[in-house]
Motif scaffolding. Structure first.
Motif, PDB file in Angstrom:
ATOM      1  N   SER A 147     -12.817  -1.823  -4.184  1.00 40.47           N
ATOM      2  CA  SER A 147     -11.292  -2.695  -4.710  1.00 40.47           C
ATOM      3  C   SER A 147     -11.883  -3.539  -5.310  1.00 40.47           C
ATOM      4  O   SER A 147     -10.913  -4.169  -5.837  1.00 40.47           O
ATOM      5  CB  SER A 147     -11.741  -3.622  -3.337  1.00 40.47           C
ATOM      6  OG  SER A 147     -11.446  -2.753  -2.086  1.00 40.47           O
ATOM      7  N   TRP A 202       0.575  -1.124   0.085  1.00 36.04           N
ATOM      8  CA  TRP A 202       0.034  -0.390   0.071  1.00 36.04           C
ATOM      9  C   TRP A 202       0.570   1.065   0.146  1.00 36.04           C
ATOM     10  O   TRP A 202       0.084   2.538  -0.320  1.00 36.04           O
ATOM     11  CB  TRP A 202      -0.856  -0.004   1.016  1.00 36.04           C
ATOM     12  CG  TRP A 202      -0.460  -0.161   2.731  1.00 36.04           C
ATOM     13  CD1 TRP A 202       0.270  -1.336   3.414  1.00 36.04           C
ATOM     14  CD2 TRP A 202      -0.129   1.265   3.729  1.00 36.04           C
ATOM     15  NE1 TRP A 202       0.677  -0.956   4.617  1.00 36.04           N
ATOM     16  CE2 TRP A 202       0.786   0.969   4.430  1.00 36.04           C
ATOM     17  CE3 TRP A 202       0.123   1.960   2.989  1.00 36.04           C
ATOM     18  CZ2 TRP A 202       1.279   1.323   5.297  1.00 36.04           C
ATOM     19  CZ3 TRP A 202       0.168   3.525   4.246  1.00 36.04           C
ATOM     20  CH2 TRP A 202       1.151   3.248   5.393  1.00 36.04           C
ATOM     21  N   TYR A 225      -3.040  -9.842   6.287  1.00 33.65           N
ATOM     22  CA  TYR A 225      -2.073 -10.073   6.043  1.00 33.65           C
ATOM     23  C   TYR A 225      -1.581 -11.485   6.483  1.00 33.65           C
ATOM     24  O   TYR A 225      -0.674 -11.898   6.078  1.00 33.65           O
ATOM     25  CB  TYR A 225      -1.072  -8.958   6.526  1.00 33.65           C
ATOM     26  CG  TYR A 225       0.533  -9.042   6.692  1.00 33.65           C
ATOM     27  CD1 TYR A 225       1.173  -8.769   5.475  1.00 33.65           C
ATOM     28  CD2 TYR A 225       0.631  -8.784   8.036  1.00 33.65           C
ATOM     29  CE1 TYR A 225       2.949  -9.339   5.731  1.00 33.65           C
ATOM     30  CE2 TYR A 225       2.338  -9.850   7.907  1.00 33.65           C
ATOM     31  CZ  TYR A 225       3.147  -8.861   6.855  1.00 33.65           C
ATOM     32  OH  TYR A 225       4.589 -10.026   7.103  1.00 33.65           O
ATOM     33  N   ALA A 264      -7.350  -6.144   7.579  1.00 32.74           N
ATOM     34  CA  ALA A 264      -6.096  -5.731   6.558  1.00 32.74           C
ATOM     35  C   ALA A 264      -4.668  -6.657   7.221  1.00 32.74           C
ATOM     36  O   ALA A 264      -3.992  -7.044   6.845  1.00 32.74           O
ATOM     37  CB  ALA A 264      -5.748  -4.548   6.223  1.00 32.74           C
ATOM     38  N   GLU A 311      -6.570  -6.119   0.472  1.00 32.95           N
ATOM     39  CA  GLU A 311      -5.458  -6.217   1.698  1.00 32.95           C
ATOM     40  C   GLU A 311      -5.026  -4.246   1.782  1.00 32.95           C
ATOM     41  O   GLU A 311      -5.075  -3.852   2.294  1.00 32.95           O
ATOM     42  CB  GLU A 311      -4.088  -7.311   1.686  1.00 32.95           C
ATOM     43  CG  GLU A 311      -3.569  -6.637   3.003  1.00 32.95           C
ATOM     44  CD  GLU A 311      -1.848  -7.381   2.776  1.00 32.95           C
ATOM     45  OE1 GLU A 311      -1.134  -7.398   3.877  1.00 32.95           O
ATOM     46  OE2 GLU A 311      -2.361  -8.526   2.385  1.00 32.95           O
ATOM     47  N   SER A 312      -4.148  -4.223  -0.004  1.00 29.26           N
ATOM     48  CA  SER A 312      -3.829  -2.991  -0.026  1.00 29.26           C
ATOM     49  C   SER A 312      -4.755  -1.909   0.211  1.00 29.26           C
ATOM     50  O   SER A 312      -5.218  -0.311   0.937  1.00 29.26           O
ATOM     51  CB  SER A 312      -3.402  -2.163  -1.466  1.00 29.26           C
ATOM     52  OG  SER A 312      -2.986  -1.782  -1.657  1.00 29.26           O
ATOM     53  N   ASN A 313      -5.745  -2.157  -0.188  1.00 26.14           N
ATOM     54  CA  ASN A 313      -7.018  -0.841  -0.190  1.00 26.14           C
ATOM     55  C   ASN A 313      -7.455  -1.161   1.165  1.00 26.14           C
ATOM     56  O   ASN A 313      -8.091  -0.100   1.769  1.00 26.14           O
ATOM     57  CB  ASN A 313      -8.540  -0.877  -0.729  1.00 26.14           C
ATOM     58  CG  ASN A 313      -7.710  -0.523  -2.231  1.00 26.14           C
ATOM     59  OD1 ASN A 313      -7.027  -0.044  -2.570  1.00 26.14           O
ATOM     60  ND2 ASN A 313      -9.196  -1.425  -3.333  1.00 26.14           N
ATOM     61  N   CYS A 314      -7.387  -2.361   1.742  1.00 24.14           N
ATOM     62  CA  CYS A 314      -8.132  -2.014   3.803  1.00 24.14           C
ATOM     63  C   CYS A 314      -7.403  -1.206   4.244  1.00 24.14           C
ATOM     64  O   CYS A 314      -6.938  -0.564   5.179  1.00 24.14           O
ATOM     65  CB  CYS A 314      -8.292  -3.613   3.955  1.00 24.14           C
ATOM     66  SG  CYS A 314      -9.693  -3.896   3.369  1.00 24.14           S
ATOM     67  N   TRP A 315      -5.946  -1.528   4.395  1.00 27.09           N
ATOM     68  CA  TRP A 315      -4.634  -0.311   4.764  1.00 27.09           C
ATOM     69  C   TRP A 315      -5.066   0.380   4.058  1.00 27.09           C
ATOM     70  O   TRP A 315      -4.639   1.626   5.344  1.00 27.09           O
ATOM     71  CB  TRP A 315      -3.220  -1.428   4.263  1.00 27.09           C
ATOM     72  CG  TRP A 315      -2.970  -2.372   5.180  1.00 27.09           C
ATOM     73  CD1 TRP A 315      -2.540  -3.633   4.416  1.00 27.09           C
ATOM     74  CD2 TRP A 315      -2.611  -2.647   5.921  1.00 27.09           C
ATOM     75  NE1 TRP A 315      -1.923  -4.804   4.622  1.00 27.09           N
ATOM     76  CE2 TRP A 315      -2.460  -4.513   6.662  1.00 27.09           C
ATOM     77  CE3 TRP A 315      -2.413  -2.115   7.178  1.00 27.09           C
ATOM     78  CZ2 TRP A 315      -1.120  -4.700   7.127  1.00 27.09           C
ATOM     79  CZ3 TRP A 315      -2.380  -2.994   8.539  1.00 27.09           C
ATOM     80  CH2 TRP A 315      -1.667  -4.076   8.251  1.00 27.09           C
ATOM     81  N   TYR A 354     -11.138  -1.895   8.521  1.00 28.18           N
ATOM     82  CA  TYR A 354     -11.361  -1.678   8.023  1.00 28.18           C
ATOM     83  C   TYR A 354      -8.927  -2.730   8.411  1.00 28.18           C
ATOM     84  O   TYR A 354      -9.024  -3.335   7.105  1.00 28.18           O
ATOM     85  CB  TYR A 354     -10.190  -0.472   7.355  1.00 28.18           C
ATOM     86  CG  TYR A 354     -11.662  -0.255   6.350  1.00 28.18           C
ATOM     87  CD1 TYR A 354     -13.030  -0.734   5.181  1.00 28.18           C
ATOM     88  CD2 TYR A 354     -12.120   0.965   7.066  1.00 28.18           C
ATOM     89  CE1 TYR A 354     -14.332  -0.715   5.076  1.00 28.18           C
ATOM     90  CE2 TYR A 354     -13.792   1.633   6.049  1.00 28.18           C
ATOM     91  CZ  TYR A 354     -14.232   0.747   5.605  1.00 28.18           C
ATOM     92  OH  TYR A 354     -15.739   1.195   4.795  1.00 28.18           O
TER      93      TYR A 354
END
Length: 365
Positions: free
Chosen positions: A173, A58, A237, A233, A256-260, A229
């Motif tokens: 996402s 992210w 991970y 994430a 995962e990226s967008n949740c971070w 969120y």
């Protein structure tokens, strides 16, 4: 249309660029550093790779999101012609200068470090990010100006309503997951000068603009659901770590990226959206420091890595060296010499105003 200055977006840009510097320094201590063009320590710190892999999905996408948000603010007082001219001065000029005069510097240090024949050639290096941003500006401006002129009021209302639901941001996402499925990057976090990085960055830039354009519901949602969120994430991970040896299928890494990122946006909106006496200076410094940090970091490696000190102390020393020298170069050279300012994306002294209401890619508004 939003007119209030967003201090949290300024802070997130500063913080993510600082994290980018630390991430790059950590690469020096990975066994594969030389293969991606970095100087390499003979004493690796492979334990750094675990937190790095949490960050690497992210760290770049969030900068593209913030860049799209910045364009929204930059468009408030400019027509299309004015904005393209301003972006050319603030992005394209530093990019061309960097390709010719800055990126080759860290290659000189790389050649010196490995006792290779010294040679000069212009190249983009880490400045690929600026090239992507400039292309996105040209691609999306027609759509954004239609929205600015009120052609998409119904779309805006629908978007704002969707963003009022905690699943609204997660629906975005889907586009990022589809990108990963269609492009199929071999390594998800390999963004530099790849089609994956280009398409992913374009999506983040586009939706970053829409998040600010749509209204306050997105921000209220990520503020309220930020811990949810972030928990999602962390769960993704952990799954990536134990089940996929850190390189999960792209669609999972996209989620995962967008949740971070949504969690970080929520934290920023909650805790950082307030004035700070240091923010104007740091926001102005972030862009030039991004441009010069690779050369400074490599120079730190050249000087510090040969010293017979433990690797973690080397890591700390290079980190302190990089931040300190970048500060000195910005404060006493780049910021104070008038003809250097535009080459590093700064306004001329007569028009510079660190309290300007515009926000953009790296203070380029």
């Amino acid at each position: 249309m939003e007119t209030v200055r967003r201090h949290d977006i300024d802070w997130l840009r500063v913080i993510t660029i600082a994290l980018l510097l630390i991430y790059h320094i950590a690469i020096i201590f990975q066994p594969w550093a030389m293969f991606v063009g970095f100087v390499r320590s003979e004493q690796p710190l492979e334990s750094l790779w675990t937190p790095m892999t949490m960050l690497n999905v992210w760290r770049i996408p969030i900068l593209f999101f913030v860049s799209g948000m910045g364009l929204f603010f930059a468009m408030r007082k400019r027509n299309c012609k004015q904005l393209i001219g301003e972006r050319t001065r603030r992005i394209l000029v530093p990019l061309v200068f960097g390709i010719v005069a800055i990126a080759p510097l860290h290659m000189f240090v790389f050649q010196k470090f490995y006792n290779l024949p010294l040679g000069y050639y212009p190249h983009m290096g880490h400045l690929w990010f600026l090239g992507n941003i400039f292309v996105y500006v040209l691609l999306f401006l027609p759509v954004f100006y239609l929205l600015k002129r009120g052609k998409g009021e119904r779309f805006k209302q629908i978007l704002n309503k969707v963003m009022s639901n905690p699943f609204g941001p997660l629906m975005i996402s889907i586009f990022f997951m589809l990108e990963a499925i269609l492009v199929r990057p071999q390594i998800y976090s390999l963004y530099a000068e790849t089609w994956h990085g280009f398409f992913l960055g374009g999506l983040a830039f586009f939706f970053g603009y829409l998040f600010v354009y749509s209204g306050t519901n997105f921000w209220n949602t990520v503020k309220k659901w930020k811990w949810g969120y972030l928990a999602l994430a962390v769960g993704l991970y952990v799954l990536r770590y134990f089940e996929f040896n850190l390189e999960a299928p792209g669609y999972l890494m996209a989620l995962e990226s967008n949740c971070w990122i949504f969690g970080v946006f929520g934290l920023g909106y909650t805790y950082l959206n307030k004035p700070n006496k240091y923010l104007g200076y740091l926001s102005q410094a972030a862009y030039p420091i991004y441009i010069i940090h690779m050369f400074v970091m490599y120079l730190g490696g050249l000087l510090i890595l040969p010293l017979g000190i433990p690797p973690f102390l080397q890591f700390l020393a290079i980190t302190v060296f990089t931040f300190a020298v970048c500060y000195v170069l910005f404060e006493f050279v780049i910021r104070r010499i008038w003809f250097l300012r535009p080459l590093f994306g700064l306004k001329n002294e007569k028009t510079a105003n660190v309290k300007s209401k515009d926000i953009s890619v790296f203070r380029k508004a």
